[in-house]
Write a protein that holds these residues in place. Sequence first.
Motif, PDB file in Angstrom:
ATOM      1  N   LYS A 252      10.924  -8.642 -12.146  1.00 22.05           N
ATOM      2  CA  LYS A 252      11.778  -9.475 -11.318  1.00 22.05           C
ATOM      3  C   LYS A 252      11.323  -9.408  -9.867  1.00 22.05           C
ATOM      4  N   LEU A 253      11.482 -10.524  -9.182  1.00 25.29           N
ATOM      5  CA  LEU A 253      11.120 -10.577  -7.773  1.00 25.29           C
ATOM      6  C   LEU A 253      11.939  -9.574  -6.976  1.00 25.29           C
ATOM      7  N   ARG A 254      11.263  -8.869  -6.083  1.00 31.47           N
ATOM      8  CA  ARG A 254      11.859  -7.866  -5.187  1.00 31.47           C
ATOM      9  C   ARG A 254      12.333  -6.610  -5.926  1.00 31.47           C
ATOM     10  N   SER A 255      11.973  -6.480  -7.200  1.00 30.81           N
ATOM     11  CA  SER A 255      12.249  -5.219  -7.883  1.00 30.81           C
ATOM     12  C   SER A 255      11.259  -4.168  -7.386  1.00 30.81           C
ATOM     13  N   LEU A 256      11.580  -2.904  -7.616  1.00 32.98           N
ATOM     14  CA  LEU A 256      10.730  -1.829  -7.110  1.00 32.98           C
ATOM     15  C   LEU A 256       9.341  -1.876  -7.757  1.00 32.98           C
ATOM     16  N   MET A 257       9.250  -2.183  -9.050  1.00 30.92           N
ATOM     17  CA  MET A 257       7.962  -2.267  -9.719  1.00 30.92           C
ATOM     18  C   MET A 257       7.131  -3.435  -9.197  1.00 30.92           C
ATOM     19  N   PHE A 258       7.784  -4.553  -8.932  1.00 32.54           N
ATOM     20  CA  PHE A 258       7.081  -5.714  -8.371  1.00 32.54           C
ATOM     21  C   PHE A 258       6.527  -5.386  -6.986  1.00 32.54           C
ATOM     22  N   LEU A 259       7.330  -4.765  -6.143  1.00 28.32           N
ATOM     23  CA  LEU A 259       6.881  -4.400  -4.799  1.00 28.32           C
ATOM     24  C   LEU A 259       5.773  -3.357  -4.861  1.00 28.32           C
ATOM     25  N   PHE A 260       5.868  -2.421  -5.805  1.00 27.41           N
ATOM     26  CA  PHE A 260       4.823  -1.405  -5.962  1.00 27.41           C
ATOM     27  C   PHE A 260       3.500  -2.050  -6.369  1.00 27.41           C
ATOM     28  N   CYS A 261       3.554  -3.027  -7.281  1.00 28.42           N
ATOM     29  CA  CYS A 261       2.331  -3.721  -7.694  1.00 28.42           C
ATOM     30  C   CYS A 261       1.714  -4.487  -6.527  1.00 28.42           C
ATOM     31  N   ILE A 262       2.536  -5.123  -5.720  1.00 26.40           N
ATOM     32  CA  ILE A 262       2.026  -5.840  -4.549  1.00 26.40           C
ATOM     33  C   ILE A 262       1.364  -4.863  -3.584  1.00 26.40           C
ATOM     34  N   TRP A 263       1.973  -3.694  -3.412  1.00 25.18           N
ATOM     35  CA  TRP A 263       1.415  -2.686  -2.497  1.00 25.18           C
ATOM     36  C   TRP A 263       0.078  -2.150  -3.021  1.00 25.18           C
ATOM     37  N   VAL A 264      -0.001  -1.856  -4.323  1.00 27.83           N
ATOM     38  CA  VAL A 264      -1.249  -1.373  -4.918  1.00 27.83           C
ATOM     39  C   VAL A 264      -2.323  -2.451  -4.850  1.00 27.83           C
ATOM     40  N   PHE A 265      -1.929  -3.687  -5.107  1.00 30.70           N
ATOM     41  CA  PHE A 265      -2.876  -4.802  -5.066  1.00 30.70           C
ATOM     42  C   PHE A 265      -3.492  -4.946  -3.680  1.00 30.70           C
ATOM     43  N   GLY A 266      -2.690  -4.770  -2.643  1.00 29.53           N
ATOM     44  CA  GLY A 266      -3.193  -4.893  -1.278  1.00 29.53           C
ATOM     45  C   GLY A 266      -3.910  -3.666  -0.769  1.00 29.53           C
ATOM     46  N   SER A 267      -3.809  -2.543  -1.499  1.00 32.97           N
ATOM     47  CA  SER A 267      -4.490  -1.317  -1.058  1.00 32.97           C
ATOM     48  C   SER A 267      -5.989  -1.368  -1.300  1.00 32.97           C
ATOM     49  N   TYR A 268      -6.430  -2.188  -2.254  1.00 27.55           N
ATOM     50  CA  TYR A 268      -7.856  -2.240  -2.585  1.00 27.55           C
ATOM     51  C   TYR A 268      -8.714  -2.772  -1.433  1.00 27.55           C
ATOM     52  N   PRO A 269      -8.425  -3.958  -0.851  1.00 26.85           N
ATOM     53  CA  PRO A 269      -9.301  -4.450   0.221  1.00 26.85           C
ATOM     54  C   PRO A 269      -9.286  -3.591   1.476  1.00 26.85           C
ATOM     55  N   SER A 270      -8.188  -2.898   1.737  1.00 26.17           N
ATOM     56  CA  SER A 270      -8.151  -2.031   2.922  1.00 26.17           C
ATOM     57  C   SER A 270      -8.713  -0.649   2.626  1.00 26.17           C
ATOM     58  N   GLY A 271      -8.337  -0.073   1.463  1.00 24.38           N
ATOM     59  CA  GLY A 271      -8.798   1.270   1.114  1.00 24.38           C
ATOM     60  C   GLY A 271     -10.288   1.328   0.833  1.00 24.38           C
ATOM     61  N   HIS A 272     -10.815   0.348   0.112  1.00 23.17           N
ATOM     62  CA  HIS A 272     -12.247   0.330  -0.203  1.00 23.17           C
ATOM     63  C   HIS A 272     -13.081   0.242   1.066  1.00 23.17           C
ATOM     64  N   SER A 273     -12.679  -0.625   1.982  1.00 19.30           N
ATOM     65  CA  SER A 273     -13.440  -0.788   3.225  1.00 19.30           C
ATOM     66  C   SER A 273     -13.352   0.457   4.106  1.00 19.30           C
ATOM     67  N   THR A 274     -12.195   1.113   4.112  1.00 18.48           N
ATOM     68  CA  THR A 274     -12.058   2.346   4.887  1.00 18.48           C
ATOM     69  C   THR A 274     -12.976   3.438   4.339  1.00 18.48           C
ATOM     70  N   ILE A 275     -13.063   3.550   3.015  1.00 17.53           N
ATOM     71  CA  ILE A 275     -13.956   4.538   2.399  1.00 17.53           C
ATOM     72  C   ILE A 275     -15.412   4.185   2.671  1.00 17.53           C
ATOM     73  N   LEU A 276     -15.738   2.898   2.693  1.00 15.60           N
ATOM     74  CA  LEU A 276     -17.101   2.468   3.029  1.00 15.60           C
ATOM     75  C   LEU A 276     -17.497   2.951   4.424  1.00 15.60           C
ATOM     76  N   ILE A 277     -16.575   2.832   5.360  1.00 12.55           N
ATOM     77  CA  ILE A 277     -16.860   3.265   6.735  1.00 12.55           C
ATOM     78  C   ILE A 277     -17.010   4.779   6.803  1.00 12.55           C
ATOM     79  N   LEU A 278     -16.105   5.515   6.170  1.00 11.18           N
ATOM     80  CA  LEU A 278     -16.149   6.975   6.218  1.00 11.18           C
ATOM     81  C   LEU A 278     -17.370   7.534   5.480  1.00 11.18           C
TER      82      LEU A 278
END
Length: 298
Positions: A252-278
Amino acid sequence: MLEFYLIIHFLFAVLQFLIGVLANGIIVVVNGTELIKQRKMIPLALLLSCLGISRICLQSVIFYINLAIVSLIEVPLLVENFVIFMFVNELGLWFASWLGVFYCARIAPVAQPLFFWLKMRISKLVPWLILGSLLYASIPSIFYNKYTWVLSQQLLLGFFSSNATTQIKETSALQIVFLVRLLLPLFIFLASALLLIFSLGRHTWQMRNAAMGTRVPSTGVHVRSLLSVLSFLVLCLSHYMTAALLSSPIFKLRSLMFLFCIWVFGSYPSGHSTILILGNPKLKQNARKLLLHGKCCQ
């Protein structure tokens, strides 16, 4: 009025967006400057620049989705730009896959004729791989634009409208098309990442045995490389898993699992690039210079 957990989610989304734009912006600036100074095509710098640009766009689209989740923008605006999201996401995954192939060809100590041929040709293949990725990711937008538009509209309305009656068969068709198209870059990335992990692990084990228990300086480099590749693999798989979950309205929209999936989905482009720099001494040094220069200007 927004619930407290939605406010917390939005604050995390803002932080994730800022980290992603900063990390990928550093990659684009550093490698773009190198391309301008050298006045010639540097394959790795070109690939990293394209990856950084695509991820800045993807991070912006994800933040746009988070704005719709907390009702700060109208849902029709999100629906109209959903095809752009599919294009940017797929393009970034292709660039990440080719980056994995590039590192695997350059680093992995594999004694095979085909692998040796790839090692010698990978630099010349990079521009063609980038062009091919652009063409492949553009296919849904060019040839299937109307069909993709209708199905993506139904899928999003199924999320954001409680009274929407989305047709199950058409939504399933969109989900299958969306996931099948992402399988090819996933297989390429998995093959290159696993080959690099196994070859580096075996090489590190052989070097430590040859040193008879003494620490060899180069083994530390191999261990750091292994950890970086493993973190890439975890982030990539989590991105694909959440993409599969989000492409089907099971939460369901705005459920905790939905928000968690959105957060994990957005962690890839930021986290991968940060690890590339480090993990890259040159990028890390230039990032430090840029941040120090920014503080001095302030």
